[in-house]
Design a protein around this motif. Sequence first.
Motif, PDB file in Angstrom:
ATOM      1  N   UNK A 309       0.838  -1.213   0.000  1.00  0.00           N
ATOM      2  CA  UNK A 309       0.000   0.000   0.000  1.00  0.00           C
ATOM      3  C   UNK A 309       0.868   1.256   0.000  1.00  0.00           C
ATOM      4  N   UNK A 310       1.950   1.219   0.776  1.00  0.00           N
ATOM      5  CA  UNK A 310       2.834   2.381   0.861  1.00  0.00           C
ATOM      6  C   UNK A 310       3.458   2.669  -0.508  1.00  0.00           C
ATOM      7  N   UNK A 311       3.935   1.611  -1.134  1.00  0.00           N
ATOM      8  CA  UNK A 311       4.571   1.824  -2.446  1.00  0.00           C
ATOM      9  C   UNK A 311       3.542   2.289  -3.480  1.00  0.00           C
ATOM     10  N   UNK A 312       2.358   1.731  -3.447  1.00  0.00           N
ATOM     11  CA  UNK A 312       1.322   2.169  -4.394  1.00  0.00           C
ATOM     12  C   UNK A 312       0.993   3.642  -4.168  1.00  0.00           C
ATOM     13  N   UNK A 313       0.811   4.020  -2.888  1.00  0.00           N
ATOM     14  CA  UNK A 313       0.474   5.412  -2.556  1.00  0.00           C
ATOM     15  C   UNK A 313       1.561   6.364  -3.051  1.00  0.00           C
ATOM     16  N   UNK A 314       2.807   5.977  -2.802  1.00  0.00           N
ATOM     17  CA  UNK A 314       3.906   6.913  -3.070  1.00  0.00           C
ATOM     18  C   UNK A 314       4.326   6.934  -4.530  1.00  0.00           C
ATOM     19  N   UNK A 315       4.235   5.774  -5.188  1.00  0.00           N
ATOM     20  CA  UNK A 315       4.837   5.691  -6.523  1.00  0.00           C
ATOM     21  C   UNK A 315       3.829   5.613  -7.660  1.00  0.00           C
ATOM     22  N   UNK A 316       2.580   5.341  -7.341  1.00  0.00           N
ATOM     23  CA  UNK A 316       1.577   5.201  -8.405  1.00  0.00           C
ATOM     24  C   UNK A 316       0.304   5.987  -8.065  1.00  0.00           C
ATOM     25  N   UNK A 317       0.368   7.309  -8.148  1.00  0.00           N
ATOM     26  CA  UNK A 317      -0.809   8.107  -7.785  1.00  0.00           C
ATOM     27  C   UNK A 317      -2.020   7.835  -8.685  1.00  0.00           C
ATOM     28  N   UNK A 318      -1.775   7.245  -9.855  1.00  0.00           N
ATOM     29  CA  UNK A 318      -2.896   6.941 -10.775  1.00  0.00           C
ATOM     30  C   UNK A 318      -3.695   5.742 -10.291  1.00  0.00           C
ATOM     31  N   UNK A 319      -3.155   5.016  -9.325  1.00  0.00           N
ATOM     32  CA  UNK A 319      -3.854   3.831  -8.803  1.00  0.00           C
ATOM     33  C   UNK A 319      -4.767   4.254  -7.655  1.00  0.00           C
ATOM     34  N   UNK A 320      -6.011   3.806  -7.739  1.00  0.00           N
ATOM     35  CA  UNK A 320      -6.952   4.067  -6.639  1.00  0.00           C
ATOM     36  C   UNK A 320      -7.219   2.738  -5.949  1.00  0.00           C
ATOM     37  N   UNK A 338      -6.454   4.522 -13.252  1.00  0.00           N
ATOM     38  CA  UNK A 338      -7.087   5.539 -14.091  1.00  0.00           C
ATOM     39  C   UNK A 338      -8.476   5.081 -14.486  1.00  0.00           C
ATOM     40  N   UNK A 339      -8.795   5.259 -15.765  1.00  0.00           N
ATOM     41  CA  UNK A 339     -10.105   4.812 -16.242  1.00  0.00           C
ATOM     42  C   UNK A 339      -9.995   3.503 -17.004  1.00  0.00           C
ATOM     43  N   UNK A 340      -8.874   2.850 -16.884  1.00  0.00           N
ATOM     44  CA  UNK A 340      -8.691   1.596 -17.627  1.00  0.00           C
ATOM     45  C   UNK A 340      -9.622   0.525 -17.081  1.00  0.00           C
ATOM     46  N   UNK A 341     -10.056  -0.348 -17.980  1.00  0.00           N
ATOM     47  CA  UNK A 341     -10.887  -1.437 -17.497  1.00  0.00           C
ATOM     48  C   UNK A 341     -10.016  -2.444 -16.742  1.00  0.00           C
ATOM     49  N   UNK A 342     -10.584  -2.977 -15.670  1.00  0.00           N
ATOM     50  CA  UNK A 342      -9.830  -3.904 -14.817  1.00  0.00           C
ATOM     51  C   UNK A 342      -9.267  -5.087 -15.613  1.00  0.00           C
ATOM     52  N   UNK A 343     -10.036  -5.569 -16.588  1.00  0.00           N
ATOM     53  CA  UNK A 343      -9.557  -6.728 -17.344  1.00  0.00           C
ATOM     54  C   UNK A 343      -8.353  -6.384 -18.203  1.00  0.00           C
ATOM     55  N   UNK A 389       5.949  -8.455  -4.505  1.00  0.00           N
ATOM     56  CA  UNK A 389       5.329  -7.121  -4.473  1.00  0.00           C
ATOM     57  C   UNK A 389       6.140  -6.161  -5.351  1.00  0.00           C
ATOM     58  N   UNK A 390       7.471  -6.251  -5.251  1.00  0.00           N
ATOM     59  CA  UNK A 390       8.325  -5.373  -6.070  1.00  0.00           C
ATOM     60  C   UNK A 390       8.049  -5.597  -7.549  1.00  0.00           C
ATOM     61  N   UNK A 391       7.958  -6.861  -7.938  1.00  0.00           N
ATOM     62  CA  UNK A 391       7.729  -7.155  -9.365  1.00  0.00           C
ATOM     63  C   UNK A 391       6.339  -6.691  -9.794  1.00  0.00           C
ATOM     64  N   UNK A 392       5.382  -6.835  -8.903  1.00  0.00           N
ATOM     65  CA  UNK A 392       4.011  -6.372  -9.178  1.00  0.00           C
ATOM     66  C   UNK A 392       4.002  -4.852  -9.408  1.00  0.00           C
ATOM     67  N   UNK A 393       4.671  -4.123  -8.518  1.00  0.00           N
ATOM     68  CA  UNK A 393       4.681  -2.652  -8.621  1.00  0.00           C
ATOM     69  C   UNK A 393       5.395  -2.219  -9.911  1.00  0.00           C
TER      70      UNK A 393
END
Length: 407
Positions: A309-320, A338-343, A389-393
């Motif tokens: 969560x910390x890495x997503x918050x800090x490094x990927x602001x486009x992710x909600x 963003x507005x991308x479809x989940x699939x 997690x690193x590879x996912x991010x």
Amino acid sequence: MPKALENLRQDFPLLARYPELVYLNSAATSQKPLRVIEALARYYKEQNASIHRGAYTLSAQASEAYEEARRTLARFIGAQAHEVIFVRNTTEALNLVAYAWGLRNLREGDVILLSEMEHHANLVPWHLVAERTGAVVRGIPLHPEGRLDLSSLKDLLTERVRVVGLTHVSNVLGTVNPVAQVAQVARAVGALVVVDGAQSAPHMPVRVRELGADFYAFSGHKMLGPTGIGVLWGRAEILQNLPPFLGGGGMIGEVYLDRSTYAAPPARFEAGTPAVAEAIGLAAAAEYLMEVGLNRVWQHEQELLQYALKRLDEELPEVRTFGPRGADRGGVIPFTLGHLHAHDVATALDQQGIAVRAGHHCAQPLHRWLGVPATVRASFYIYTTHEDIDRFIEALKKVRDFFKDWL
Ligand code: PMP
């Protein structure tokens, strides 16, 4: 000495076979340790026989192994063995309760109270039974951060409420619901408390009696065990008076042409030849988890969750991301990019070796409440590592960069 959880991956043949795979879909189904796979194979190689029927030695041994598996599962959740019913999965367990208890006890106008974060497995069986009995289904609303609105219970819990159905941990938001607290007020109005434990039994220590519930259901395949086997725990005093759900061999007292009497629980609820090998495999999974320690499993996932969560918050602001931020949250991260479809996001991650799930995760009412048709979900387990997690991010950053003009 228990192994550090970061090294458990080697116990899982599929993960060892695909060292590049980042498997982040354990909330849907978990991978299996060698010990479970071997328990299944050993049963078929050394013990396979019809249980509770044959007079021969092999049958007696297989029956004993099946009953030993029941005792292991009872120990796993702090219950008595005769309160443990083997079923196919959480879905079947919840259907059993809805049909067996609901058809006998629900009347026109009775209320079945379910939270708005329920999986379809704890919604649809109640819809089916409501249609037949004239009972109505109402919802426990949620606070914006994804927790139950407990203050609503004061008004919702009327004398007409006969059932309260609640997931222990949300399969989408990860929210850990205060089951004991809800159970206490629900039982005070005489409601039956039915807990969906599909996402709690695999990940945290569970003592069913302390939860204060009447029924608790979970699936083997989400807790390192085989598919086709799950558990319904029910309070002995309730099971005693519960009519059967399915009829057939193995669940009877005496059968005449025109009527039957039924066996005592748990046999009353296990009609037909059970999934013996799978029950034994599930017991091997439960043993494995108890050896590692469910507290350590929970801690491990907490650490991964906070890190991710910390890495997503800090490094990927486009992710909600969705779901509560606190200690009452399991290792599940639902998100949109963003507005991308989940699939599309999930497919782009798959191309980089990251397995996540996309969709409504069998929780359409919850997604309606979230206001999005679908989310991508990354979920963690005992074998998930920081490197995963690193590879996912990093993979998610590539997806973002690739689609940057469409965000
Ligand atoms: N409830 C919850 C909370 C779940 O996550 C799931 C599985 N996604 C189920 C019920 C249904 O489990 P199964 O498909 O094993 O019956």
